[in-house]
Design an enzyme around this catalytic site. Structure first.
Site, PDB file in Angstrom:
ATOM      1  N   GLY A  70      -2.089  -6.355   0.050  1.00  0.00           N
ATOM      2  CA  GLY A  70      -2.430  -7.758   0.291  1.00  0.00           C
ATOM      3  C   GLY A  70      -2.644  -8.112   1.753  1.00  0.00           C
ATOM      4  O   GLY A  70      -3.604  -8.796   2.103  1.00  0.00           O
ATOM      5  N   CYS A 126       3.431   6.714  20.098  1.00  0.00           N
ATOM      6  CA  CYS A 126       4.562   6.461  20.999  1.00  0.00           C
ATOM      7  C   CYS A 126       5.632   5.600  20.355  1.00  0.00           C
ATOM      8  O   CYS A 126       6.814   5.802  20.590  1.00  0.00           O
ATOM      9  CB  CYS A 126       4.090   5.766  22.260  1.00  0.00           C
ATOM     10  SG  CYS A 126       3.114   6.837  23.292  1.00  0.00           S
ATOM     11  N   ASN A 139      -8.013   4.298   8.673  1.00  0.00           N
ATOM     12  CA  ASN A 139      -7.471   3.124   9.359  1.00  0.00           C
ATOM     13  C   ASN A 139      -7.575   3.203  10.867  1.00  0.00           C
ATOM     14  O   ASN A 139      -7.537   2.183  11.539  1.00  0.00           O
ATOM     15  CB  ASN A 139      -6.013   2.907   8.946  1.00  0.00           C
ATOM     16  CG  ASN A 139      -5.195   4.168   9.002  1.00  0.00           C
ATOM     17  OD1 ASN A 139      -5.550   5.182   8.401  1.00  0.00           O
ATOM     18  ND2 ASN A 139      -4.112   4.144   9.739  1.00  0.00           N
ATOM     19  N   GLY A 198       0.814  -1.210   0.000  1.00  0.00           N
ATOM     20  CA  GLY A 198       0.000   0.000   0.000  1.00  0.00           C
ATOM     21  C   GLY A 198       0.850   1.264   0.000  1.00  0.00           C
ATOM     22  O   GLY A 198       0.540   2.232  -0.696  1.00  0.00           O
TER      23      GLY A 198
HETATM   24  C1  LIG Z   1      -1.700  -0.327   6.101  1.00  0.00           C
HETATM   25  C2  LIG Z   1      -2.044   0.912   5.358  1.00  0.00           C
HETATM   26  C3  LIG Z   1      -1.182   1.437   4.372  1.00  0.00           C
HETATM   27  C4  LIG Z   1       0.169   0.825   4.082  1.00  0.00           C
HETATM   28  O1  LIG Z   1       0.072  -0.403   3.431  1.00  0.00           O
HETATM   29  P1  LIG Z   1       1.363  -1.391   3.437  1.00  0.00           P
HETATM   30  O2  LIG Z   1       0.971  -2.480   2.507  1.00  0.00           O
HETATM   31  O3  LIG Z   1       1.503  -1.841   4.848  1.00  0.00           O
HETATM   32  O4  LIG Z   1       2.513  -0.595   2.949  1.00  0.00           O
HETATM   33  C5  LIG Z   1      -1.585   2.559   3.693  1.00  0.00           C
HETATM   34  N1  LIG Z   1      -2.761   3.142   3.938  1.00  0.00           N
HETATM   35  C6  LIG Z   1      -3.619   2.683   4.868  1.00  0.00           C
HETATM   36  C7  LIG Z   1      -4.926   3.359   5.072  1.00  0.00           C
HETATM   37  C8  LIG Z   1      -3.283   1.556   5.612  1.00  0.00           C
HETATM   38  O5  LIG Z   1      -4.130   1.111   6.534  1.00  0.00           O
END
Ligand SMILES: *Cc1c(COP(=O)(O)O)cnc(C)c1O
Length: 395
Positions: free
Chosen positions: A201, A326, A152, A72
């Site tokens: 993924g 933290c 998130n 991501g």
């Molecule tokens: C986890 C996350 C990412 C990063 O994805 P990775 O595959 O861990 O690099 C980006 N954006 C959001 C909203 C996420 O929750």
């Protein structure tokens, strides 16, 4: 044996056994390089294509618009940096929100050091981007809007359709970080007016270190990794074939099980929220009460530190996450909790629990009971709470 209740599925998820099974042959027997021309490599190339097709189908698009990445974070970086570069002649203004993942926020901050101007939109108390502010922020020089599909930390789902329509009306590209939403909520890139979409993924019961960026046909976007001709020359490097196969399978299963899973998780979510609110006074739920990810629960408990709560929950085998940074060496509460207007002291008492379809009602009872006991214990040690109780008793 210590009990394990995993409630941190927004951080990462367990890879499904069917996904692992689908991946295994691509580490061993079927190991060819998809770029090779001999017959031995043909099934490898086919597997990569099948994964691309499976993912494209979940978004209602063509396989040519799916580009595999290392997750991501890479997809977010690519979408934003490459769009900024490709559209530099048109303008230098980008619109995003204050509650984005750091993969988006830090990328935007980087671009600010390189001549771009970025508007960070405020959100309301539920974490929803304010559409009127978004429209007011649009300038002739705006080239990109990047707003996450769902948050998130607090689970709030953003008004993606409306943002897509506003972007289209002004001829601006619209990118969405859908890492938390993809596989959990139905997404049609055409219906929602999305030009670029990032997914990962390991947030959908697939493998870590693999994700994809959807790029609408016709969007001018530069190569991100330079090298060979992989990914239509836009993202070079020999494909992470087992990862891609796993991602494709995970995406397929996520789409097939989405409705049932969302129903189950929403019921558990509401059950846990009710249990905790009934048992623990001076508690609030962060994020939108209904427009939220099916599996996201976020609380703020007054008079306590989220970090202490996490450690004590861990001692009872419960894995959760707090709303502070933290771990990154800072004691500031998360930018998301501050953006929804929580005062520092309340934001510090936040706890995020993100469920999976494997959780049970019985586990939710255990967790609510644990939270009740631990919060009471922490409050009993809190001078703030003592003062508060004294003041109230005098009234
Ligand atoms: C986890 C996350 C990412 C990063 O994805 P990775 O595959 O861990 O690099 C980006 N954006 C959001 C909203 C996420 O929750």
């Amino acid at each position: 044996m210590k009990r394990l209740i995993y409630l941190d599925n927004a951080a990462t998820t367990k890879t499904r056994p069917q996904v692992v099974e689908a991946m295994l042959p691509y580490f061993s027997e079927i190991y060819g390089n998809p770029s090779s021309v001999y017959d031995f490599a043909a099934p490898v190339k086919e597997a990569v294509t099948a994964a691309r097709e499976a993912i494209a189908a979940t978004l209602g698009t063509r396989k040519e618009d799916i580009y595999f990445t290392a997750g991501g974070t890479e997809a977010d970086n690519w979408a934003i940096k490459a769009a900024a570069e490709a559209y530099r002649e048109k303008g230098n203004h980008i619109i995003t929100s204050r509650i984005e993942h750091h993969a988006v926020l830090h990328t935007c901050q980087y671009l600010e050091k390189h001549g771009f101007e970025v508007t960070y939109l405020d959100v309301d108390e539920n974490g929803v981007v304010k559409l009127d502010e978004l429209k007011k922020a649009i300038r002739p020089s705006t080239i990109l809007i990047s707003i996450m599909f769902a948050n998130n930390e607090i689970g709030t789902i953003e008004p993606i359709r409306e943002i897509g329509a506003a972007a289209k009306e002004h001829g601006i590209l619209f990118h969405t970080d859908a890492v938390q939403a993809y596989g959990h909520l139905p997404i049609s890139v055409d219906e929602l007016g999305i030009d670029m979409l990032s997914a990962s993924g390991h947030k959908i019961n697939g493998p870590k270190g693999v994700g994809f960026l959807y790029i609408r046909k016709g969007v001018k976007i530069r190569s991100f990794i330079h090298g060979g001709a992989q990914e239509r020359k836009r993202r070079a490097g020999t494909e992470n074939v087992p990862g891609i196969v796993g991602l494709g399978r995970a995406a397929q299963i996520a789409a097939e099980t989405m409705e049932e899973r969302a129903k189950k998780e929403t019921e558990l979510r509401e059950y846990l929220i009710r249990q905790v609110l009934d048992r623990v006074p001076y508690t609030r739920v962060n994020g939108h009460r209904t427009d939220r990810l099916p599996n996201n629960v976020s609380f703020a408990f007054q008079f306590i530190e989220g970090e202490s709560l996490l450690i004590l929950l861990d001692s009872k085998g419960i894995c959760g996450s707090s709303g502070s940074a933290c771990t990154s060496g800072s004691l500031d509460p998360s930018h998301v909790l501050l953006a929804i207007g929580l005062p520092h002291e309340i934001a510090h008492g936040s706890l995020r629990l993100t469920l999976s379809e494997e959780n049970t009602k019985e586990e939710m009872d255990y967790v609510a009971q644990a939270i009740e006991e631990i919060v009471a214990r922490l409050r009993n040690m809190s001078p703030l709470y003592e003062d508060f109780i004294k003041k109230n008793a005098c009234r």
